[in-house]
Design an enzyme around this catalytic site. Structure first.
Site, PDB file in Angstrom:
ATOM      1  N   TYR A 102       0.926  -1.385   0.050  1.00  0.00           N
ATOM      2  CA  TYR A 102       0.030   0.090  -0.047  1.00  0.00           C
ATOM      3  C   TYR A 102       0.769   1.368  -0.032  1.00  0.00           C
ATOM      4  CZ  TYR A 102      -3.942  -3.060   1.148  1.00  0.00           C
ATOM      5  OH  TYR A 102      -5.187  -4.119   0.913  1.00  0.00           O
ATOM      6  N   LYS A 114       4.916 -14.335   3.776  1.00  0.00           N
ATOM      7  CA  LYS A 114       5.179 -15.323   2.673  1.00  0.00           C
ATOM      8  C   LYS A 114       6.467 -15.474   2.363  1.00  0.00           C
ATOM      9  CE  LYS A 114       3.301 -17.877  -0.648  1.00  0.00           C
ATOM     10  NZ  LYS A 114       2.459 -19.010  -0.415  1.00  0.00           N
ATOM     11  N   ASP A 148      -1.420 -18.340   3.456  1.00  0.00           N
ATOM     12  CA  ASP A 148      -2.107 -19.059   2.559  1.00  0.00           C
ATOM     13  C   ASP A 148      -2.794 -20.307   3.654  1.00  0.00           C
ATOM     14  OD1 ASP A 148       0.438 -19.798   1.995  1.00  0.00           O
ATOM     15  OD2 ASP A 148       0.039 -20.506   0.230  1.00  0.00           O
ATOM     16  N   ASP A 150      -4.899  -6.481   5.829  1.00  0.00           N
ATOM     17  CA  ASP A 150      -6.397  -6.017   5.441  1.00  0.00           C
ATOM     18  C   ASP A 150      -7.240  -7.301   4.891  1.00  0.00           C
ATOM     19  OD1 ASP A 150      -8.431  -4.518   4.496  1.00  0.00           O
ATOM     20  OD2 ASP A 150      -6.950  -4.005   2.398  1.00  0.00           O
TER      21      ASP A 150
HETATM   22 MG    MG Z   1     -10.153  -3.639   4.263  1.00  0.00          MG
END
Ligand code: MG
Ligand code: NAI
Length: 339
Positions: free
Chosen positions: A125, A173, A206, A230
């Site tokens: 982001y 990850k 995952d 998020d």
């Molecule tokens: Mg969100």
């Protein structure tokens, strides 16, 4: 004594859940002076020529605390999310999202008690995106810094220690994203060594999704980078009743912006059917931040009453009560708890 707080009602269902939340806060008897800015995002762009005007940032810098409802971000085009920009510009690096079963809300699990600590200022982001027109190739940079990772991980461990949560899981990850996620994971391991009384483990993102939908009780504090946080926080919301009921806070060293996990829900906006619980629980977090624990407890106890009684539920909870009616019923309960 009264608290000066910046109030950002946002758009979509934002203004509706804001009015409901103000009704409940009023019932606590605590005095607030709201520094209210109605235009943010599209409305601010139309009125001031920018989606995130400086006077809103200045207002939060002055009051230090804000209560914010969701703001719509155009998908795939248009301005950058004002929600993300606000967190970056005010350096609100810790996005804290508790997902705990609320007595009375029917869900597949009744003993979920998770808190997600999402890094809030960098990762995917960071806003660094480029597009190579000649080759039709788009790149987004997932910037991870040592300082940015250290402060969110430390924030999570400090919170866990203060609030008696014994288990912390770093989600990553690092098997594929060796440099970015790998550094985040290394830092989490390093910092965990300074907290010998807390248990630390890590999970690959995952696998973590699968674990959370099958055995959420095995986890408590989750610390992770921006995008994973998020996604996991909407997933965890689903475990405890959905986006209509989970709260959140964006915390930095100087300022705090309290904001629910959900968005502006354009599919139900303007119909007085949104569930205001999420923003009300967000306000409960704000009350605790201000040290108003008795008022916060009354809001929580009131919510437990309303949900346990099960008569006054919004559409997302299988009922048909209106947003403001829910708030009025809850406000009555809050007054009783405080009397
Ligand atoms: Mg969100
Ligand atoms: P959303 O969270 O707005 O809605 C997802 C689903 O949950 C919808 O079906 C909606 O009706 C439902 N929902 C959400 N909040 C609810 C509530 N309080 N009561 C009952 N049902 C509720 O996510 P979506 O649709 O992906 O995004 C819509 C817009 O919100 C987008 O423009 C997005 O960028 C923005 N957004 C803003 C956020 C913020 O201001 N912090 C956070 C997330 C999204």
């Amino acid at each position: 004594m009264s608290y000066r707080i910046t109030l950002l009602p946002g758009d979509g269902i934002g203004p509706e859940v804001t009015e409901a939340t103000l009704t409940v806060l009023e019932a606590t008897g605590i005095s607030f002076v709201w520094v209210r800015h109605d235009e943010l995002g599209t409305a601010a762009l139309e009125k001031f020529g920018t989606p995130l005007p400086d006077h809103i940032l200045d207002s939060i810098r002055e009051t230090k605390v804000a209560l914010k409802a969701p703001v719509t971000t155009p998908v795939g085009k248009g301005f950058r999310s004002v929600n993300v920009q606000l967190r970056q510009k005010l350096d609100l690096y810790a996005n804290v999202r508790p997902c705990k079963s609320l007595p009375g809300i029917q869900t597949p699990f009744d003993d979920v008690d998770l808190i997600i600590f999402r890094e809030n200022t960098e990762g995917l982001y960071s806003g660094m995106e480029t597009y190579d027109e000649k080759h039709d190739i788009a790149d987004s940079i997932a910037r991870i810094s040592r300082s940015g990772s250290e402060r969110i991980v430390r924030f999570c461990f400090e919170y866990a220690e203060t609030h008696n949560y014994e288990l912390i899981t770093a989600v990553h990850k690092a098997n594929i994203l060796k440099l970015t996620s790998g550094m985040f994971l290394d830092i989490a391991h390093e910092i965990s060594a300074s907290y010998p009384s807390l248990t630390f483990n890590d999970r690959i993102i995952d696998n973590m999704c699968m674990q959370l939908v099958t055995r959420p009780q095995d986890y408590r504090c989750i610390v992770t980078t921006n995008l994973f946080g998020d996604i996991l926080s909407d997933l965890a919301a689903g475990l405890v009743g959905g986006l209509g009921v989970v709260a959140g806070a964006n915390i930095g060293d100087e300022y705090a912006v309290f904001e629910a996990v959900h968005g502006s829900a354009p599919d139900i906006a303007g119909r007085d059917i949104a569930n205001p619980t999420a923003l009300i629980r967000t306000a409960e977090m704000m009350l605790r931040h201000l040290g108003e624990n008795a008022a916060a407890d009354a809001v929580y106890d009131g919510l437990v009453d309303v949900y346990t009684e099960g008569k006054y539920l919004t559409a997302d909870m299988g009922g048909s009560i209106r947003t403001m009616e829910f708030a009025d019923r809850l406000a009555d309960r809050v007054r009783i708890h405080l009397s």
